[in-house]
Design an enzyme around this catalytic site. Sequence first.
Site, mmCIF file in Angstrom:
data_model
loop_
_atom_site.group_PDB
_atom_site.id
_atom_site.type_symbol
_atom_site.label_atom_id
_atom_site.label_comp_id
_atom_site.label_asym_id
_atom_site.label_seq_id
_atom_site.Cartn_x
_atom_site.Cartn_y
_atom_site.Cartn_z
ATOM 1 N N LYS A 135 1.661 -3.995 -11.738
ATOM 2 C CA LYS A 135 1.506 -5.055 -10.630
ATOM 3 C C LYS A 135 0.103 -5.286 -10.543
ATOM 4 O O LYS A 135 -0.421 -6.275 -10.641
ATOM 5 C CB LYS A 135 1.979 -5.003 -9.168
ATOM 6 C CG LYS A 135 1.384 -3.739 -8.488
ATOM 7 C CD LYS A 135 2.133 -3.767 -7.346
ATOM 8 C CE LYS A 135 1.874 -2.678 -6.509
ATOM 9 N NZ LYS A 135 2.673 -2.183 -5.614
ATOM 10 N N ARG A 139 6.197 1.188 6.397
ATOM 11 C CA ARG A 139 6.377 -0.156 5.654
ATOM 12 C C ARG A 139 7.521 -0.434 5.556
ATOM 13 O O ARG A 139 8.412 -0.480 6.515
ATOM 14 C CB ARG A 139 5.375 -0.045 4.493
ATOM 15 C CG ARG A 139 4.856 -1.341 3.704
ATOM 16 C CD ARG A 139 3.870 -1.419 2.740
ATOM 17 N NE ARG A 139 4.920 -1.391 1.521
ATOM 18 C CZ ARG A 139 4.430 -1.135 0.133
ATOM 19 N NH1 ARG A 139 2.987 -1.500 0.023
ATOM 20 N NH2 ARG A 139 5.112 -1.149 -0.816
HETATM 21 C C1 LIG Z 1 2.818 -0.683 -5.721
HETATM 22 C C2 LIG Z 1 4.143 0.236 -5.470
HETATM 23 C C3 LIG Z 1 4.148 1.289 -6.205
HETATM 24 C C4 LIG Z 1 3.242 1.896 -7.095
HETATM 25 O O1 LIG Z 1 2.279 2.382 -6.350
HETATM 26 P P1 LIG Z 1 0.865 3.289 -7.192
HETATM 27 O O2 LIG Z 1 0.070 3.748 -5.756
HETATM 28 O O3 LIG Z 1 0.067 2.178 -7.935
HETATM 29 O O4 LIG Z 1 1.475 4.310 -8.047
HETATM 30 C C5 LIG Z 1 5.379 1.968 -5.912
HETATM 31 N N1 LIG Z 1 6.358 1.566 -5.037
HETATM 32 C C6 LIG Z 1 6.325 0.186 -4.422
HETATM 33 C C7 LIG Z 1 7.292 -0.221 -3.603
HETATM 34 C C8 LIG Z 1 5.043 -0.282 -4.649
HETATM 35 O O5 LIG Z 1 5.197 -1.497 -3.982
#
Ligand SMILES: *Cc1c(COP(=O)(O)O)cnc(C)c1O
Length: 352
Positions: free
Chosen positions: A35, A128
């Site tokens: 992302k 969250r």
């Molecule tokens: C963005 C995201 C991740 C990845 O997080 P990083 O800190 O970039 O490794 C993992 N799980 C979910 C649900 C996310 O939204």
Amino acid sequence: MFPKLSIKYDKLVNNALVIKTMCDKMGIEVSGVTKVFCGEPKIAMGLLEAGISILADSRIENLIKLQDLSCSKMLLRIPMLSQVDEVVKYADISLNSEISVISALDKATKKLEKIHKIILMIDLGDLREGFFYKEFFKELPQILRFKNIEILGIGTNLTCYGGVIPDKDNLGMLVEISKKIKNHYGLNIKLISGGNSSSLYLVEQENIPFGITNLRIGEAIVLGRETAFGEKITNCFDDIFLLQAEIIEIKYKPSLPIGNIGMDAFGNKPSFQDKGMRKRAIVAIGRQDVNYRDIMPINKNVHILGGSSDHLILDLTESIEEYNVGDIVKFKLNYGGLLSLMTSEYVNKQIE
Ligand SMILES: *Cc1c(COP(=O)(O)O)cnc(C)c1O
């Protein structure tokens, strides 16, 4: 064309490989999170080249961009009810926490005559997404009845809203929950997803609870650091992504504005320190592309003074290196900086 975001492909493959190898050793599969680079397939290829076989993104638009890559696709943000048809079409796996949404996914999947896999998210305290861990077993029976949905796994997300650090207790609890599901319902939970880049320090210390089988990793791969404590990961690069922007003005000016001080372009009242006359540069990049607090000049003697929508103002007074109008200044980025630069259509992205 500037501003330019240059992307070192080989360094990305290196980081992905280092992290994948580290996780392999602990029996953990990596979902490579795309992302932060907006699901750009040419960059995502680097993750596949390192042997990662699941790509994960929070937005369905990005998974659509990735549809031609041969790997599993995971939707990270719990789906919108209004998007379930796209979700089952473009994602093999989605993370979920609402029975009404899972029910809608079930119906959408039936139309396509396939099975959609889900990971049930459990909130272990970061607050969250996820079924709150105390409520989860009350809700589970209702989820087991969907015929076109396979419960592939359970997962959690930490260090996102509440800043809760993953540890043996909370990730241990996730493993316990999977055992309880097996004992009560005879359901084998294949995938136990123990979080994001903030869980990697436990892998590095070989301390991650036995039973965690998956991590969803974005930032650690792209910026070369874990995110529980912000430590660099050994053998990883922190300069895969570099911002290059062009100087459009260099002049000596006082450090204090002249006149009565009101508000700046963003409605804040600025304050200034008098350092006398300074050599200043204006660089052609602004808040429309990135917040100047999220970028760091590679030249340690160059300091960011501020910026507005389209201008970044630098103090060059202490720089030994000479700069002229037309020269390019380079910056490292933090996560927010990378995210917004990738998203800005004004920034030229160049994979090298
Ligand atoms: C963005 C995201 C991740 C990845 O997080 P990083 O800190 O970039 O490794 C993992 N799980 C979910 C649900 C996310 O939204």
